[in-house]
Design an enzyme around this catalytic site. Structure first.
Site, mmCIF file in Angstrom:
data_model
loop_
_atom_site.group_PDB
_atom_site.id
_atom_site.type_symbol
_atom_site.label_atom_id
_atom_site.label_comp_id
_atom_site.label_asym_id
_atom_site.label_seq_id
_atom_site.Cartn_x
_atom_site.Cartn_y
_atom_site.Cartn_z
ATOM 1 N N CYS A 149 -2.005 -6.785 -0.880
ATOM 2 C CA CYS A 149 -1.818 -5.430 -1.369
ATOM 3 C C CYS A 149 -0.328 -5.097 -1.435
ATOM 4 O O CYS A 149 0.399 -5.307 -0.469
ATOM 5 C CB CYS A 149 -2.529 -4.502 -0.383
ATOM 6 S SG CYS A 149 -2.984 -2.944 -1.030
ATOM 7 N N CYS A 150 0.115 -4.604 -2.585
ATOM 8 C CA CYS A 150 1.514 -4.188 -2.699
ATOM 9 C C CYS A 150 1.591 -2.984 -3.625
ATOM 10 O O CYS A 150 0.576 -2.369 -3.925
ATOM 11 C CB CYS A 150 2.395 -5.333 -3.197
ATOM 12 S SG CYS A 150 2.188 -5.759 -4.918
ATOM 13 N N ALA A 151 2.764 -2.662 -4.075
ATOM 14 C CA ALA A 151 2.946 -1.480 -4.917
ATOM 15 C C ALA A 151 2.291 -1.673 -6.279
ATOM 16 O O ALA A 151 1.553 -0.818 -6.740
ATOM 17 C CB ALA A 151 4.432 -1.165 -5.060
ATOM 18 N N GLY B 85 1.136 -5.159 -7.431
ATOM 19 C CA GLY B 85 0.332 -6.366 -7.519
ATOM 20 C C GLY B 85 1.051 -7.541 -8.156
ATOM 21 O O GLY B 85 0.494 -8.620 -8.283
ATOM 22 N N VAL C 147 -1.929 -1.062 -4.118
ATOM 23 C CA VAL C 147 -2.524 -0.320 -3.008
ATOM 24 C C VAL C 147 -3.449 0.796 -3.510
ATOM 25 O O VAL C 147 -4.421 1.144 -2.842
ATOM 26 C CB VAL C 147 -1.437 0.220 -2.045
ATOM 27 C CG1 VAL C 147 -0.629 1.320 -2.699
ATOM 28 C CG2 VAL C 147 -2.037 0.690 -0.738
#
Length: 110
Positions: A6-8, A10, A42
């Site tokens: 999960c990141c800002a 992807g 996210v």
């Protein structure tokens, strides 16, 4: 084991995910068929959380832990926050090790 990264957006986690897949593929101990990976922003975590075994959180969204925890806690999903330096190196081996440890600890706590 389904591993959700999960990141800002992807995007950068997709590179890390590919490195983690390569680690599994090269490993003598890990079987590729036992793992599935997905990299997501996210914002859509809620839709991917149900069958998630471990959540990997990129350092750029570590500050969103207060948003993430209420989503994953009902499912008892362990999580790993990737260190900035490890993330910068795209060190899939270190993250994979952290993921396996987090899952094992969660299983032992049951």
């Amino acid at each position: 084991m389904k591993i959700v990264l999960c990141c800002a957006g992807g995007f950068s986690t997709t590179m890390l995910m590919d490195n983690m897949k390569a680690v599994v593929k090269k490993s003598a101990k890990l079987n590729e068929d036992d793992f599935s990976f997905i990299a997501i922003p996210v914002d859509i975590l809620q839709s991917e959380v149900e069958d998630c075994d471990v959540l990997v959180i990129g350092p750029q969204i570590a500050h969103k832990l207060d948003y993430i925890k209420p989503i994953i806690e009902p499912y008892h999903i362990p999580y790993v926050i990737v260190d900035q330096e490890v993330y910068g190196k795209m060190d899939g081996a270190t993250v994979m090790k952290q993921v396996l440890i987090a899952r094992r600890k969660a299983d032992m706590a049951k």
